[in-house]
Scaffold this motif. Structure first.
Motif, PDB file in Angstrom:
ATOM      1  N   HIS A 126       0.855  -1.188   0.000  1.00  0.00           N
ATOM      2  CA  HIS A 126       0.000   0.000   0.000  1.00  0.00           C
ATOM      3  C   HIS A 126       0.888   1.235   0.000  1.00  0.00           C
ATOM      4  CE1 HIS A 126       0.903   0.443   4.343  1.00  0.00           C
ATOM      5  NE2 HIS A 126       0.783  -0.862   4.380  1.00  0.00           N
ATOM      6  N   ASP A 127       0.296   2.395  -0.240  1.00  0.00           N
ATOM      7  CA  ASP A 127       1.083   3.630  -0.279  1.00  0.00           C
ATOM      8  C   ASP A 127       1.766   3.873   1.056  1.00  0.00           C
ATOM      9  OD1 ASP A 127       0.296   4.063  -2.864  1.00  0.00           O
ATOM     10  OD2 ASP A 127      -1.294   5.490  -2.347  1.00  0.00           O
ATOM     11  N   CYS A 128       3.042   4.226   1.016  1.00  0.00           N
ATOM     12  CA  CYS A 128       3.785   4.523   2.237  1.00  0.00           C
ATOM     13  C   CYS A 128       3.387   5.907   2.751  1.00  0.00           C
ATOM     14  CB  CYS A 128       5.285   4.482   1.964  1.00  0.00           C
ATOM     15  SG  CYS A 128       6.288   4.861   3.432  1.00  0.00           S
ATOM     16  N   SER A 129       3.172   6.008   4.059  1.00  0.00           N
ATOM     17  CA  SER A 129       2.779   7.282   4.663  1.00  0.00           C
ATOM     18  C   SER A 129       3.944   8.247   4.802  1.00  0.00           C
ATOM     19  CB  SER A 129       2.164   7.038   6.045  1.00  0.00           C
ATOM     20  OG  SER A 129       1.010   6.238   5.955  1.00  0.00           O
ATOM     21  N   TYR A 130       5.178   7.738   4.740  1.00  0.00           N
ATOM     22  CA  TYR A 130       6.347   8.555   5.051  1.00  0.00           C
ATOM     23  C   TYR A 130       7.219   8.873   3.850  1.00  0.00           C
ATOM     24  CZ  TYR A 130       5.012   6.808   9.654  1.00  0.00           C
ATOM     25  OH  TYR A 130       4.304   6.469  10.775  1.00  0.00           O
ATOM     26  N   ILE A 131       7.312   7.943   2.911  1.00  0.00           N
ATOM     27  CA  ILE A 131       8.206   8.124   1.764  1.00  0.00           C
ATOM     28  C   ILE A 131       7.382   7.998   0.487  1.00  0.00           C
ATOM     29  CG2 ILE A 131      10.252   7.278   0.573  1.00  0.00           C
ATOM     30  CD1 ILE A 131      11.213   6.133   3.234  1.00  0.00           C
ATOM     31  N   LYS A 132       7.305   9.066  -0.263  1.00  0.00           N
ATOM     32  CA  LYS A 132       6.544   9.080  -1.509  1.00  0.00           C
ATOM     33  C   LYS A 132       7.497   8.926  -2.683  1.00  0.00           C
ATOM     34  CE  LYS A 132       2.826  10.210   0.880  1.00  0.00           C
ATOM     35  NZ  LYS A 132       1.713   9.274   1.109  1.00  0.00           N
ATOM     36  N   PRO A 133       7.129   8.159  -3.718  1.00  0.00           N
ATOM     37  CA  PRO A 133       5.886   7.410  -3.917  1.00  0.00           C
ATOM     38  C   PRO A 133       6.050   5.934  -3.567  1.00  0.00           C
ATOM     39  CG  PRO A 133       7.032   7.571  -5.984  1.00  0.00           C
ATOM     40  CD  PRO A 133       7.942   8.195  -4.939  1.00  0.00           C
ATOM     41  N   ALA A 134       6.804   5.610  -2.552  1.00  0.00           N
ATOM     42  CA  ALA A 134       7.102   4.231  -2.202  1.00  0.00           C
ATOM     43  C   ALA A 134       5.857   3.488  -1.730  1.00  0.00           C
ATOM     44  CB  ALA A 134       8.184   4.191  -1.122  1.00  0.00           C
ATOM     45  N   GLU A 135       5.931   2.163  -1.822  1.00  0.00           N
ATOM     46  CA  GLU A 135       4.894   1.311  -1.252  1.00  0.00           C
ATOM     47  C   GLU A 135       5.412   0.671   0.025  1.00  0.00           C
ATOM     48  OE1 GLU A 135       3.709  -1.456  -4.322  1.00  0.00           O
ATOM     49  OE2 GLU A 135       1.959  -0.196  -4.780  1.00  0.00           O
ATOM     50  N   ALA A 136       4.496   0.307   0.902  1.00  0.00           N
ATOM     51  CA  ALA A 136       4.860  -0.295   2.183  1.00  0.00           C
ATOM     52  C   ALA A 136       4.049  -1.563   2.408  1.00  0.00           C
ATOM     53  CB  ALA A 136       4.607   0.692   3.325  1.00  0.00           C
ATOM     54  N   VAL A 137       4.569  -2.399   3.276  1.00  0.00           N
ATOM     55  CA  VAL A 137       3.864  -3.602   3.734  1.00  0.00           C
ATOM     56  C   VAL A 137       3.837  -3.554   5.254  1.00  0.00           C
ATOM     57  CG1 VAL A 137       3.898  -6.124   3.835  1.00  0.00           C
ATOM     58  CG2 VAL A 137       4.562  -4.953   1.723  1.00  0.00           C
ATOM     59  N   THR A 138       2.705  -3.918   5.837  1.00  0.00           N
ATOM     60  CA  THR A 138       2.546  -3.809   7.282  1.00  0.00           C
ATOM     61  C   THR A 138       2.217  -5.169   7.894  1.00  0.00           C
ATOM     62  OG1 THR A 138       1.721  -1.546   7.034  1.00  0.00           O
ATOM     63  CG2 THR A 138       1.267  -2.646   9.130  1.00  0.00           C
ATOM     64  N   LEU A 139       2.883  -5.456   8.999  1.00  0.00           N
ATOM     65  CA  LEU A 139       2.603  -6.645   9.802  1.00  0.00           C
ATOM     66  C   LEU A 139       1.705  -6.209  10.958  1.00  0.00           C
ATOM     67  CD1 LEU A 139       3.444  -9.684  10.444  1.00  0.00           C
ATOM     68  CD2 LEU A 139       5.155  -8.676  11.977  1.00  0.00           C
ATOM     69  N   PHE A 140       0.580  -6.882  11.156  1.00  0.00           N
ATOM     70  CA  PHE A 140      -0.278  -6.472  12.255  1.00  0.00           C
ATOM     71  C   PHE A 140      -0.775  -7.673  13.054  1.00  0.00           C
ATOM     72  CE2 PHE A 140      -3.161  -7.039   8.701  1.00  0.00           C
ATOM     73  CZ  PHE A 140      -4.307  -7.584   9.247  1.00  0.00           C
ATOM     74  N   VAL A 141      -1.074  -7.388  14.320  1.00  0.00           N
ATOM     75  CA  VAL A 141      -1.530  -8.406  15.250  1.00  0.00           C
ATOM     76  C   VAL A 141      -2.990  -8.726  14.976  1.00  0.00           C
ATOM     77  CG1 VAL A 141      -1.884  -8.942  17.698  1.00  0.00           C
ATOM     78  CG2 VAL A 141       0.113  -7.610  16.976  1.00  0.00           C
ATOM     79  N   ASP A 142      -3.354  -9.977  15.141  1.00  0.00           N
ATOM     80  CA  ASP A 142      -4.740 -10.408  15.003  1.00  0.00           C
ATOM     81  C   ASP A 142      -5.652  -9.448  15.773  1.00  0.00           C
ATOM     82  OD1 ASP A 142      -7.191 -11.646  14.984  1.00  0.00           O
ATOM     83  OD2 ASP A 142      -6.509 -13.513  15.909  1.00  0.00           O
ATOM     84  N   PRO A 143      -6.529  -8.707  15.085  1.00  0.00           N
ATOM     85  CA  PRO A 143      -7.369  -7.722  15.780  1.00  0.00           C
ATOM     86  C   PRO A 143      -8.377  -8.339  16.740  1.00  0.00           C
ATOM     87  CG  PRO A 143      -8.001  -7.917  13.477  1.00  0.00           C
ATOM     88  CD  PRO A 143      -6.748  -8.701  13.632  1.00  0.00           C
ATOM     89  N   GLN A 144      -8.590  -9.663  16.656  1.00  0.00           N
ATOM     90  CA  GLN A 144      -9.505 -10.334  17.579  1.00  0.00           C
ATOM     91  C   GLN A 144      -8.819 -10.753  18.887  1.00  0.00           C
ATOM     92  OE1 GLN A 144     -12.746 -10.434  16.741  1.00  0.00           O
ATOM     93  NE2 GLN A 144     -12.090  -9.364  14.879  1.00  0.00           N
ATOM     94  N   VAL A 202      11.889   8.498  10.846  1.00  0.00           N
ATOM     95  CA  VAL A 202      12.329   8.269   9.463  1.00  0.00           C
ATOM     96  C   VAL A 202      13.280   9.396   9.099  1.00  0.00           C
ATOM     97  CG1 VAL A 202      11.612   8.011   7.063  1.00  0.00           C
ATOM     98  CG2 VAL A 202      10.151   7.116   8.901  1.00  0.00           C
ATOM     99  N   LYS A 203      14.506   9.062   8.826  1.00  0.00           N
ATOM    100  CA  LYS A 203      15.544  10.070   8.622  1.00  0.00           C
ATOM    101  C   LYS A 203      15.188  11.061   7.528  1.00  0.00           C
ATOM    102  CE  LYS A 203      20.588  10.410   8.332  1.00  0.00           C
ATOM    103  NZ  LYS A 203      21.853   9.643   8.296  1.00  0.00           N
ATOM    104  N   SER A 204      14.567  10.596   6.468  1.00  0.00           N
ATOM    105  CA  SER A 204      14.269  11.472   5.328  1.00  0.00           C
ATOM    106  C   SER A 204      12.977  12.260   5.496  1.00  0.00           C
ATOM    107  CB  SER A 204      14.184  10.642   4.042  1.00  0.00           C
ATOM    108  OG  SER A 204      13.120   9.704   4.126  1.00  0.00           O
ATOM    109  N   CYS A 205      12.260  12.036   6.595  1.00  0.00           N
ATOM    110  CA  CYS A 205      10.977  12.705   6.810  1.00  0.00           C
ATOM    111  C   CYS A 205      11.191  13.949   7.667  1.00  0.00           C
ATOM    112  CB  CYS A 205       9.994  11.746   7.483  1.00  0.00           C
ATOM    113  SG  CYS A 205       8.342  12.443   7.710  1.00  0.00           S
ATOM    114  N   ARG A 206      11.016  15.116   7.067  1.00  0.00           N
ATOM    115  CA  ARG A 206      11.295  16.378   7.746  1.00  0.00           C
ATOM    116  C   ARG A 206      10.464  16.559   9.010  1.00  0.00           C
ATOM    117  NH1 ARG A 206       8.656  20.942   7.620  1.00  0.00           N
ATOM    118  NH2 ARG A 206       7.316  20.208   5.907  1.00  0.00           N
ATOM    119  N   LYS A 207       9.221  16.097   8.997  1.00  0.00           N
ATOM    120  CA  LYS A 207       8.337  16.296  10.142  1.00  0.00           C
ATOM    121  C   LYS A 207       8.761  15.477  11.363  1.00  0.00           C
ATOM    122  CE  LYS A 207       4.292  17.577   7.407  1.00  0.00           C
ATOM    123  NZ  LYS A 207       2.910  17.235   7.003  1.00  0.00           N
TER     124      LYS A 207
END
Length: 241
Positions: free
Chosen positions: A15-33, A209-214
């Motif tokens: 999916h679109d990366c929130s920090y580095i444009k226009p990179a894509e990202a993959v996220t690992l998440f815990v079972d929401p249940q 993120v080193k490249s993220c000014r904010k």
């Protein structure tokens, strides 16, 4: 109640990366249940996971390691001259701690913050449904810390989760019309002092993120520890500048 040995994890499609444009990202998440207690949530945080609403996640990109978890060991923290000035500028502020909620006063502050500071982000335009799912809906011990001036005006809200070894700074939003106060930095300084009074060792700042000014403000808090290869190490200037 789940622990690390029994937890299930899932991986998102790219999916679109929130920090580095226009990179894509993959996220690992815990079972929401899964029911995540404080010790397990603490351990996940120590491994670089974060929380958004009821989802606990960590970046899982194969070729990019730009998102680095950061935390402040509060007893070792050294206040810089600039941070001391910021603290003095905000000496009139009083802080009230409440359970998570969305009322009109908090909503107006959040709406102003997102609209003025984050028009380029995925939280724009802000909605009340988004606010609820992001900050009010929680499966952890979450608190809103409300920062008010001497006249009672709400200037900032810091959202934190309680951990076994400190707190996780989930999100902070503040008035975009009081730049001279440096409210974002002051909110971190207040959380450091809050932890010192409770004798809790760490303030987890989320990802740097080193490249993220904010995100450059995070490197102004020293000493800073960062998570590299699942080990927390002291960040040197060579690493972060």
């Amino acid at each position: 109640m789940s622990n690390l040995q029994t937890l299930k994890f899932f991986v998102t499609p790219p999916h679109d990366c929130s920090y580095i444009k226009p990179a894509e990202a993959v996220t690992l998440f815990v079972d929401p249940q899964a029911e995540i207690n404080r010790p397990t949530y603490t351990h996940l945080t120590q491994l670089g996971f974060r929380r958004s609403g009821t989802h606990i996640y960590r970046p899982h990109c194969e070729y990019c390691k730009a998102c680095i978890s950061a935390r402040i060991p509060v007893e070792q923290f050294n206040l810089s001259k600039g941070q001391r000035r910021i603290s003095n500028k905000n000496s009139d502020i009083l802080v009230e701690t409440i359970m998570p909620r969305l009322d009109e006063e908090i909503w107006q502050l959040y709406q102003s913050y997102i609209s003025e500071r984050h028009q380029d982000g995925d939280m724009y335009p802000p909605t009340k449904e988004q606010f609820d799912s992001f900050l009010v809906e929680t499966n952890q011990e979450t608190r809103f810390h409300l920062f008010r001036d001497s006249e009672g005006t709400l200037l900032a809200v810091a959202v934190t989760d309680q951990l076994e070894d400190g707190i996780s700074a989930v999100y902070t939003f503040f008035s975009p019309y009081h730049d001279k106060r440096s409210l974002g930095v002051y909110a971190v300084l207040w959380q450091i002092e809050y932890l010192k009074t409770r004798r809790e060792p760490y303030l987890y700042l989320g990802y740097w993120v080193k490249s993220c000014r904010k995100m450059t403000y995070k490197t102004g808090f020293k000493p800073l520890e960062i998570l590299l290869d699942d080990n927390w190490v002291a960040a040197t200037d060579d690493m972060i500048l």
